[in-house]
Scaffold this motif. Structure first.
Motif, PDB file in Angstrom:
ATOM      1  N   ASP A  72       9.082 -11.432  -5.692  1.00  0.00           N
ATOM      2  CA  ASP A  72       7.913 -10.691  -6.542  1.00  0.00           C
ATOM      3  C   ASP A  72       7.933  -9.159  -6.219  1.00  0.00           C
ATOM      4  OD1 ASP A  72       6.933 -12.997  -7.609  1.00  0.00           O
ATOM      5  OD2 ASP A  72       5.923 -13.569  -5.547  1.00  0.00           O
ATOM      6  N   LEU A  73       8.631  -8.504  -5.443  1.00  0.00           N
ATOM      7  CA  LEU A  73       8.661  -7.079  -5.110  1.00  0.00           C
ATOM      8  C   LEU A  73       9.130  -6.457  -6.082  1.00  0.00           C
ATOM      9  CD1 LEU A  73       9.055  -7.217  -1.183  1.00  0.00           C
ATOM     10  CD2 LEU A  73       7.192  -6.184  -2.282  1.00  0.00           C
ATOM     11  N   MET A  74       8.635  -5.131  -6.527  1.00  0.00           N
ATOM     12  CA  MET A  74       9.303  -4.401  -7.660  1.00  0.00           C
ATOM     13  C   MET A  74       9.518  -3.162  -6.932  1.00  0.00           C
ATOM     14  SD  MET A  74       6.896  -5.488 -10.557  1.00  0.00           S
ATOM     15  CE  MET A  74       7.456  -5.911 -11.960  1.00  0.00           C
ATOM     16  N   GLY A  75      10.717  -2.428  -7.341  1.00  0.00           N
ATOM     17  CA  GLY A  75      10.884  -1.109  -7.344  1.00  0.00           C
ATOM     18  C   GLY A  75      11.131  -0.791  -5.876  1.00  0.00           C
TER      19      GLY A  75
ATOM     20  N   ILE B  61       2.755   1.565   0.826  1.00  0.00           N
ATOM     21  CA  ILE B  61       2.705  -0.040   1.476  1.00  0.00           C
ATOM     22  C   ILE B  61       2.877  -0.772   0.104  1.00  0.00           C
ATOM     23  CG2 ILE B  61       1.262  -1.727   2.577  1.00  0.00           C
ATOM     24  CD1 ILE B  61      -0.404   0.649   3.846  1.00  0.00           C
ATOM     25  N   LEU B  62       3.986  -1.410   0.117  1.00  0.00           N
ATOM     26  CA  LEU B  62       4.189  -2.220  -1.090  1.00  0.00           C
ATOM     27  C   LEU B  62       3.920  -3.867  -0.563  1.00  0.00           C
ATOM     28  CD1 LEU B  62       7.172  -0.403  -2.350  1.00  0.00           C
ATOM     29  CD2 LEU B  62       4.825  -0.083  -3.100  1.00  0.00           C
ATOM     30  N   GLY B  63       3.259  -4.544  -1.462  1.00  0.00           N
ATOM     31  CA  GLY B  63       3.017  -5.881  -0.943  1.00  0.00           C
ATOM     32  C   GLY B  63       3.285  -6.680  -2.204  1.00  0.00           C
ATOM     33  N   ALA B  64       3.636  -8.097  -2.056  1.00  0.00           N
ATOM     34  CA  ALA B  64       3.916  -9.281  -2.965  1.00  0.00           C
ATOM     35  C   ALA B  64       3.643 -10.576  -2.406  1.00  0.00           C
ATOM     36  CB  ALA B  64       4.973  -9.050  -3.830  1.00  0.00           C
TER      37      ALA B  64
ATOM     38  N   ALA C 177      14.252   5.384  -1.649  1.00  0.00           N
ATOM     39  CA  ALA C 177      15.213   6.519  -1.958  1.00  0.00           C
ATOM     40  C   ALA C 177      14.467   7.990  -2.174  1.00  0.00           C
ATOM     41  CB  ALA C 177      15.834   6.289  -3.494  1.00  0.00           C
ATOM     42  N   LEU C 178      13.235   7.737  -2.095  1.00  0.00           N
ATOM     43  CA  LEU C 178      12.259   9.003  -2.294  1.00  0.00           C
ATOM     44  C   LEU C 178      12.236   9.565  -0.861  1.00  0.00           C
ATOM     45  CD1 LEU C 178       8.977   7.872  -4.475  1.00  0.00           C
ATOM     46  CD2 LEU C 178      10.908   9.545  -5.114  1.00  0.00           C
ATOM     47  N   GLY C 179      12.416   8.944  -0.088  1.00  0.00           N
ATOM     48  CA  GLY C 179      12.289   9.434   1.440  1.00  0.00           C
ATOM     49  C   GLY C 179      10.903   9.271   1.919  1.00  0.00           C
ATOM     50  N   VAL C 180       9.999   8.477   1.258  1.00  0.00           N
ATOM     51  CA  VAL C 180       8.672   8.652   1.862  1.00  0.00           C
ATOM     52  C   VAL C 180       8.705   7.336   3.009  1.00  0.00           C
ATOM     53  CG1 VAL C 180       7.363   9.285  -0.276  1.00  0.00           C
ATOM     54  CG2 VAL C 180       8.013   6.780   0.031  1.00  0.00           C
ATOM     55  N   ASN C 181       7.802   7.344   3.789  1.00  0.00           N
ATOM     56  CA  ASN C 181       7.514   6.115   4.780  1.00  0.00           C
ATOM     57  C   ASN C 181       7.240   4.983   4.032  1.00  0.00           C
ATOM     58  OD1 ASN C 181       7.538   7.937   7.318  1.00  0.00           O
ATOM     59  ND2 ASN C 181       5.955   9.111   5.997  1.00  0.00           N
ATOM     60  N   CYS C 182       7.949   4.002   3.989  1.00  0.00           N
ATOM     61  CA  CYS C 182       7.781   2.846   3.180  1.00  0.00           C
ATOM     62  C   CYS C 182       7.649   1.546   4.035  1.00  0.00           C
ATOM     63  CB  CYS C 182       9.178   2.311   2.482  1.00  0.00           C
ATOM     64  SG  CYS C 182       9.023   2.792   0.577  1.00  0.00           S
ATOM     65  N   HIS C 183       6.465   0.764   3.736  1.00  0.00           N
ATOM     66  CA  HIS C 183       6.124  -0.367   4.498  1.00  0.00           C
ATOM     67  C   HIS C 183       6.039  -1.547   3.716  1.00  0.00           C
ATOM     68  CE1 HIS C 183       4.646   2.864   7.784  1.00  0.00           C
ATOM     69  NE2 HIS C 183       4.417   3.281   6.429  1.00  0.00           N
ATOM     70  N   ILE C 184       6.649  -2.564   3.938  1.00  0.00           N
ATOM     71  CA  ILE C 184       6.960  -3.771   3.031  1.00  0.00           C
ATOM     72  C   ILE C 184       6.184  -4.897   3.527  1.00  0.00           C
ATOM     73  CG2 ILE C 184       8.375  -5.113   1.657  1.00  0.00           C
ATOM     74  CD1 ILE C 184       8.840  -2.246   1.019  1.00  0.00           C
ATOM     75  N   THR C 185       5.412  -5.650   2.960  1.00  0.00           N
ATOM     76  CA  THR C 185       4.471  -6.748   3.345  1.00  0.00           C
ATOM     77  C   THR C 185       5.115  -7.725   2.232  1.00  0.00           C
ATOM     78  OG1 THR C 185       2.581  -6.377   2.234  1.00  0.00           O
ATOM     79  CG2 THR C 185       2.880  -5.252   4.440  1.00  0.00           C
TER      80      THR C 185
ATOM     81  N   GLY D 221       1.114  -3.699  -9.487  1.00  0.00           N
ATOM     82  CA  GLY D 221       0.430  -2.367  -9.306  1.00  0.00           C
ATOM     83  C   GLY D 221       1.310  -1.370  -8.830  1.00  0.00           C
ATOM     84  N   ILE D 222       2.321  -1.818  -8.114  1.00  0.00           N
ATOM     85  CA  ILE D 222       3.369  -0.761  -7.368  1.00  0.00           C
ATOM     86  C   ILE D 222       4.046   0.158  -8.610  1.00  0.00           C
ATOM     87  CG2 ILE D 222       5.717  -0.920  -6.856  1.00  0.00           C
ATOM     88  CD1 ILE D 222       5.160  -3.598  -5.295  1.00  0.00           C
ATOM     89  N   ALA D 223       3.956  -0.341 -10.010  1.00  0.00           N
ATOM     90  CA  ALA D 223       4.534   0.426 -10.773  1.00  0.00           C
ATOM     91  C   ALA D 223       3.624   1.805 -11.330  1.00  0.00           C
ATOM     92  CB  ALA D 223       4.513  -0.470 -12.336  1.00  0.00           C
ATOM     93  N   SER D 224       2.572   1.727 -10.937  1.00  0.00           N
ATOM     94  CA  SER D 224       1.436   2.636 -11.321  1.00  0.00           C
ATOM     95  C   SER D 224       1.776   3.880 -10.085  1.00  0.00           C
ATOM     96  CB  SER D 224       0.134   2.443 -11.254  1.00  0.00           C
ATOM     97  OG  SER D 224       0.003   1.436 -12.208  1.00  0.00           O
ATOM     98  N   LEU D 225       2.489   3.688  -8.965  1.00  0.00           N
ATOM     99  CA  LEU D 225       2.265   4.526  -7.760  1.00  0.00           C
ATOM    100  C   LEU D 225       3.605   5.319  -7.738  1.00  0.00           C
ATOM    101  CD1 LEU D 225       0.677   2.238  -5.482  1.00  0.00           C
ATOM    102  CD2 LEU D 225      -0.333   4.063  -6.416  1.00  0.00           C
TER     103      LEU D 225
END
Ligand SMILES: Cc1cc2nc3c(=O)[nH]c(=O)nc-3n(C[C@H](O)[C@H](O)[C@H](O)COP(=O)(O)OP(=O)(O)OC[C@H]3O[C@@H](n4cnc5c(N)ncnc54)[C@H](O)[C@@H]3O)c2cc1C
Ligand code: FES
Length: 281
Positions: free
Chosen positions: A164-167, A156-159, A173-181, A136-140
């Motif tokens: 399994d995490l993608m992208g 928020i990117l989770g897997a 690199a976009l400079g958005v606030n990224c939260h990995i789980t 689902g990450i790909a759609s965002l």
């Protein structure tokens, strides 16, 4: 919530695209880059149908049906008479995605698209929280890339685990606030995307709007959180699809307005409160 969707191209292309690159990015994860002649551009959340079977003797029989794939990057149109390079992130799930993963540069693949509805863009002054699980990450990505100038954007990117995490690097690199789980804690915070979502919503900030794409239980959980807090929430459904343009009825989802909605035509993006979640898996 009313979902006034942005206009999308009404006539999808039906073309042979050329594989430019097919890079392995983790176990079962591939970044497929296609050069698509006459690509009209796409809006965030739209998808294409890719026919993974060979174009020779086994044409359209192995497997018979095309496979839906979100447009990850490359939403700009091709120049007149030219081709645009469009990226897809795919995870091998079965026979069709295995064939896509095995495509080599120079090979051609049949494509129909762009298809479906798009996310209503992030509104100025909002705190947009994009929640992506698994593929689902790909759609965002395109939504995240367009929302950075006038809104506070959290992704928020989770897997299940790191592999399994993608992208992730693209989002960072976009400079958005990224939260990995990850569920096993191998990267980022151990747990589910909804744990992080709950924490973000507790923090002070502008009114939040949620955008979710991933496994159905994850999107249902986001929909519940949005309902409890009276927040806008858009989801992009990843139902199994056979045709992609409203003929087979295989992608129907129950909706509160009555009856069923075809995810490939009316979706994949819905306001979360349109969908009857109970019983979906
Ligand atoms: C709008 C949309 C966008 C998508 N975008 C992406 C993407 O960007 N990247 C990506 O890797 N995948 C994406 N998918 C999912 C992808 O289409 C499926 O994984 C693929 O069709 C499976 O085909 P297969 O022949 O490899 O597996 P199959 O042999 O058909 O199925 C293998 C297993 O995967 C399950 N499966 C099949 N289709 C789906 C599905 N739609 N969702 C969840 N499980 C499924 C089956 O139930 C089965 O257990 C998207 C799906 C939709 C509807
Ligand atoms: S996939 Fe065939 S009707 Fe939607």
């Amino acid at each position: 919530m009313t979902n006034s969707k942005p206009p999308v191209p009404s006539r999808p292309l039906r073309v042979a695209a050329e594989v430019v690159e097919n890079a392995v990015e983790g176990p079962g994860n591939h970044r497929l880059v296609l050069a698509i002649p006459g690509w009209p551009g796409a809006e965030p959340g739209q998808f294409v149908m890719l026919s993974p079977g060979g174009s020779s003797e086994a044409e359209r029989t192995d497997p018979l049906l095309p496979r839906p794939m979100a447009v990850y990057r490359g939403h700009a149109a091709a120049p007149p008479g030219g081709r645009a390079e469009v990226e897809f992130l795919l995870k091998v799930a079965g026979r069709g995605t295995r064939l896509l993963a095995d495509l080599a540069p120079g090979q051609s693949i049949r494509l129909v698209g762009p298809l479906g509805s798009a996310f209503v863009p992030v509104a100025p002054g909002k705190r947009a929280i994009l929640v992506g699980g698994g593929t689902g990450i790909a759609s965002l990505y395109e939504l995240a890339s367009r929302g950075t100038e006038d809104a506070e954007v959290h992704v928020i990117l989770g897997a299940r685990s790191d592999g399994d995490l993608m992208g992730v690097d693209d989002f960072m690199a976009l400079g958005v606030n990224c939260h990995i789980t990850t569920e096993d804690g191998s990267r980022g915070r151990k747990g589910r995307v909804t744990d992080t979502l709950g924490e973000l919503l507790e923090a002070p900030g502008p009114p939040a709007a949620l955008f979710a794409c991933g496994p159905t239980p994850m999107m249902h959980a986001c929909a519940k959180i949005a309902f409890e807090r009276q927040l806008e929430c858009q989801v992009s459904l990843e139902n199994n699809m056979a045709c992609g343009f409203g003929v087979c009825l295989g992608c129907a989802v129950p909706v509160h307005s009555g009856g069923y909605s075809l995810v490939c035509r009316a979706g994949p993006v819905y306001s979360a409160d349109q969908v009857v979640w109970e019983g979906l898996s």
